[in-house]
Design an enzyme around this catalytic site. Structure first.
Site, mmCIF file in Angstrom:
data_model
loop_
_atom_site.group_PDB
_atom_site.id
_atom_site.type_symbol
_atom_site.label_atom_id
_atom_site.label_comp_id
_atom_site.label_asym_id
_atom_site.label_seq_id
_atom_site.Cartn_x
_atom_site.Cartn_y
_atom_site.Cartn_z
ATOM 1 N N SER A 9 10.073 9.023 7.602
ATOM 2 C CA SER A 9 11.205 8.833 8.431
ATOM 3 C C SER A 9 11.681 7.305 7.622
ATOM 4 C CB SER A 9 10.819 8.544 9.721
ATOM 5 O OG SER A 9 9.869 7.530 9.920
ATOM 6 N N LYS A 12 -1.175 6.663 2.242
ATOM 7 C CA LYS A 12 -0.049 7.537 2.474
ATOM 8 C C LYS A 12 -0.434 9.004 2.505
ATOM 9 C CE LYS A 12 3.117 6.832 -0.653
ATOM 10 N NZ LYS A 12 4.332 7.358 0.172
ATOM 11 N N GLY A 13 0.521 9.734 2.899
ATOM 12 C CA GLY A 13 0.153 11.094 3.046
ATOM 13 C C GLY A 13 0.193 11.551 4.589
ATOM 14 N N GLY A 14 0.649 10.891 5.588
ATOM 15 C CA GLY A 14 0.744 11.200 6.919
ATOM 16 C C GLY A 14 1.987 12.176 6.887
ATOM 17 N N GLU A 29 4.015 12.386 -4.023
ATOM 18 C CA GLU A 29 4.336 10.877 -3.982
ATOM 19 C C GLU A 29 3.868 10.301 -4.955
ATOM 20 O OE1 GLU A 29 5.511 10.978 0.943
ATOM 21 O OE2 GLU A 29 3.567 10.279 0.123
ATOM 22 N N LYS A 80 2.997 -1.316 9.884
ATOM 23 C CA LYS A 80 1.978 -0.629 8.732
ATOM 24 C C LYS A 80 1.157 -1.468 8.058
ATOM 25 C CE LYS A 80 4.249 3.261 9.502
ATOM 26 N NZ LYS A 80 5.151 3.850 8.441
#
Ligand code: ABF
EC number: 5.3.1.6
Length: 233
Positions: free
Chosen positions: A33, A99-101, A108, A126
């Site tokens: 997002s 990362k990777g949610g 990526e 974060k």
């Protein structure tokens, strides 16, 4: 934080990172997002004459870029990128990231590694002292899932960690990544030494990639209530 405020912070972080984008750049465009806010801002700049070419990290990012007129290419045509801008689920010391949610970690990481420079955009929520509260996404091939899980459990034990390994989406409706793989989320609570834990993880044959991004990001633009903080590595 309500959704509107959160979108505003994401947009501020994206706007700060956008200042690094120059004419002629080959740009890695992450996903999520916060990156969607970046794509919207980028599209306005492109409409105003900015000349860039992007490589998106997910089908979702590609779709938004196409919709808004951000020109795209592939890593086959453009294997080296100048700058990659991406979001993160957790940001810790030395810009170690989870990362990777959004299930796009493999592309990526390929894009971040193909880029001369990676910068992260995020809101303040974060930033953490220690990685691991956010479950670590691990992309695994569909074949041999049970055996891969056993090897992952052994890897946890070897590293003095424990936690549940959860197939994202569940056995009935597992999430399938853009690459046709599954995601196992490792609920570890804490990863005190991410570099040590990452070592050997991808050597497990069924593991394709993991969501620990270490020594990749050079800078993070972190939007808080009163300003965008820049964190450097
Ligand atoms: C991607 O976006 C992911 O690796 C990470 O999971 C996510 C962060 O999402 P958001 O910007 O929606 O918080 O970069």
């Amino acid at each position: 934080m309500n959704a509107q405020m959160s979108a505003a912070l994401k947009s501020e972080a994206a706007a700060a990172a956008l200042k690094e984008v120059r004419n002629g750049m080959r740009l890695g465009i992450g996903s999520g997002s916060t990156v969607n806010e970046l794509i919207k801002l980028l599209a306005k700049e492109v409409a105003a004459g900015l000349d860039i070419i992007g490589v998106p990290a997910s089908e979702a990012s590609a779709q938004l870029c196409n919709q808004l007129g951000v020109p795209l290419t592939t890593l086959d045509e453009t294997p080296e990128l100048d700058l990659c801008i991406d979001g993160a689920d957790e940001i810790a010391n030395e810009l170690a990231l989870i990362k990777g949610g959004g299930a796009a970690l493999l592309r990526e990481k390929i894009i971040a590694t193909a880029s001369a420079r990676m910068v992260v955009i995020a809101d303040r929520s974060k930033v953490v002292d220690t990685l691991g509260k956010f479950p670590l996404p691990i992309e695994v091939v569909q074949f041999g899932l049970g055996a891969t899980r056993v090897k992952l459990e052994q890897h946890l034990k070897t590293n003095g960690l424990s936690g549940e390994l959860v197939l994202r989406g569940g056995a009935e409706a597992p999430v399938v990544t853009d690459n046709g793989n599954f995601i196992i989320d490792a609920h570890l609570g804490t990863i005190p030494d991410p570099e040590a834990f990452a070592k050997g993880l991808n050597d497990i044959p069924g593991v394709v990639e993991n969501g620990l991004f270490i020594n990749l990001a050079m800078r993070a633009y972190v939007a808080g209530d009163d300003r965008v903080e820049i964190i450097e590595r």
